[in-house]
Write an enzyme that holds these catalytic residues in place. Structure first.
Site, PDB file in Angstrom:
ATOM      1  N   HIS A  61      20.140   7.118 -16.058  1.00 58.62           N
ATOM      2  CA  HIS A  61      20.906   8.306 -16.438  1.00 58.62           C
ATOM      3  C   HIS A  61      21.858   7.941 -17.572  1.00 58.62           C
ATOM      4  O   HIS A  61      23.024   8.357 -17.574  1.00 58.62           O
ATOM      5  CB  HIS A  61      21.703   8.842 -15.244  1.00 58.62           C
ATOM      6  CG  HIS A  61      20.971   8.779 -13.926  1.00 58.62           C
ATOM      7  ND1 HIS A  61      21.327   7.928 -12.911  1.00 58.62           N
ATOM      8  CD2 HIS A  61      19.880   9.456 -13.480  1.00 58.62           C
ATOM      9  CE1 HIS A  61      20.503   8.081 -11.886  1.00 58.62           C
ATOM     10  NE2 HIS A  61      19.605   8.998 -12.200  1.00 58.62           N
TER      11      HIS A  61
ATOM     12  N   HIS B 167      14.252   3.762 -14.201  1.00 56.22           N
ATOM     13  CA  HIS B 167      14.766   5.137 -14.119  1.00 56.22           C
ATOM     14  C   HIS B 167      16.274   5.075 -14.325  1.00 56.22           C
ATOM     15  O   HIS B 167      16.961   4.309 -13.653  1.00 56.22           O
ATOM     16  CB  HIS B 167      14.433   5.763 -12.765  1.00 56.22           C
ATOM     17  CG  HIS B 167      15.168   7.052 -12.552  1.00 56.22           C
ATOM     18  ND1 HIS B 167      14.974   8.154 -13.349  1.00 56.22           N
ATOM     19  CD2 HIS B 167      16.132   7.400 -11.665  1.00 56.22           C
ATOM     20  CE1 HIS B 167      15.774   9.130 -12.959  1.00 56.22           C
ATOM     21  NE2 HIS B 167      16.492   8.698 -11.939  1.00 56.22           N
TER      22      HIS B 167
ATOM     23  N   GLU C 199      15.461   7.526  -4.735  1.00 58.42           N
ATOM     24  CA  GLU C 199      14.495   7.947  -5.752  1.00 58.42           C
ATOM     25  C   GLU C 199      13.385   6.904  -5.971  1.00 58.42           C
ATOM     26  O   GLU C 199      12.716   6.939  -7.012  1.00 58.42           O
ATOM     27  CB  GLU C 199      15.217   8.230  -7.082  1.00 58.42           C
ATOM     28  CG  GLU C 199      16.131   9.441  -7.023  1.00 58.42           C
ATOM     29  CD  GLU C 199      16.591   9.862  -8.409  1.00 58.42           C
ATOM     30  OE1 GLU C 199      16.233  10.967  -8.839  1.00 58.42           O
ATOM     31  OE2 GLU C 199      17.313   9.075  -9.065  1.00 58.42           O
TER      32      GLU C 199
HETATM   33 MN    MN Z   1      18.054   9.731 -10.942  1.00 57.39          MN
END
Ligand code: MN
Length: 232
Positions: free
Chosen positions: A97, A95, A76
């Site tokens: 989660h 980035h 990513e």
């Molecule tokens: Mn991700």
């Protein structure tokens, strides 16, 4: 940190964000090259808590490594190049989660709101990006340049963007602001969920977010120093 190399500062940011439960085995953090604004630094594919200075790789804004590279890279990583291209004011990106924000990416009627002064670093009206809207059925990884450009467009001039059924991407003017924003947005998310268990909640107004959201360097440095000391 003044005399520190960007690679060392970024390795520290990786470990801080892992230690403070923003990143786990997955997620990543990058910093723009201080002398070459069309380059950025990001670790090779590795759990952020394990990142050391010599794991850091230099990339161009198409998110391709600069020079020979024979190590696995984050799939990513296109997120980073796309946002650095779209946002000249952004010099650091995370980035993640984090479990703290995922409920806000899943529940239809749950909006991430500012509930504390420190949480005001998130800003008002956090946008939500849904990969499905434009790209149909995907594996929910942002790996194509057009997907990353769409995400950067949804981020716009905001400080973070939520990603439906996926996570969040946070930006900052430097690594200290990015760490502060990433960590305190997760804290406000946790507090909001806990408070909601007791009924309707009170939140900051847009005017209050604007007033509270300006953090002096001393505040960012104080928090960074604490988080850094916890690394041992
Ligand atoms: Mn991700």
């Amino acid at each position: 940190m003044i005399d520190e190399t960007p690679q060392a500062a970024l390795a520290a940011a990786n470990r801080i964000l892992a230690h403070e439960n923003v990143l786990d085995a997955f997620g990543h953090v990058s910093v723009r090259h201080p002398e070459k604004p069309d380059h950025f630094y990001l670790s090779r594919s590795l759990a952020p808590e394990l990142v050391k200075d010599d794991d850091i790789v230099e990339f161009d804004l198409t998110s391709q490594p600069v020079g020979p590279c024979d190590v696995p890279l984050y799939s990513e990583r296109v997120i980073h190049g796309a946002i650095y291209r779209a946002r000249p004011d952004v010099n650091a990106i995370c980035h993640h989660h984090a479990a703290a924000v995922l409920p806000f990416c899943l529940a239809h009627d749950l909006r991430l709101r500012v509930v504390t002064q420190l949480g005001a670093t998130m800003g008002s009206d956090i946008p939500m990006w849904d990969q499905r809207d434009k790209f149909g059925a995907t594996n929910h990884l942002v790996t194509r340049a057009e997907e990353a450009a769409s995400l950067a467009g949804c981020l716009g001039s905001h400080s973070m963007v939520l990603m439906k059924r996926h996570g969040a991407t946070v930006v900052g003017k430097d690594l200290r602001e990015l760490a502060f924003r990433s960590i305190y947005s997760c804290r406000d998310a946790e507090l909001q969920l806990r408070a909601l268990a007791h009924g309707p909640i009170d939140v900051f107004t847009p005017d209050e977010i604007a007033l509270a959201g300006k953090f002096p360097e001393a505040t960012l440095s104080r928090a960074w120093a604490l988080w850094r000391s916890r690394l041992g």
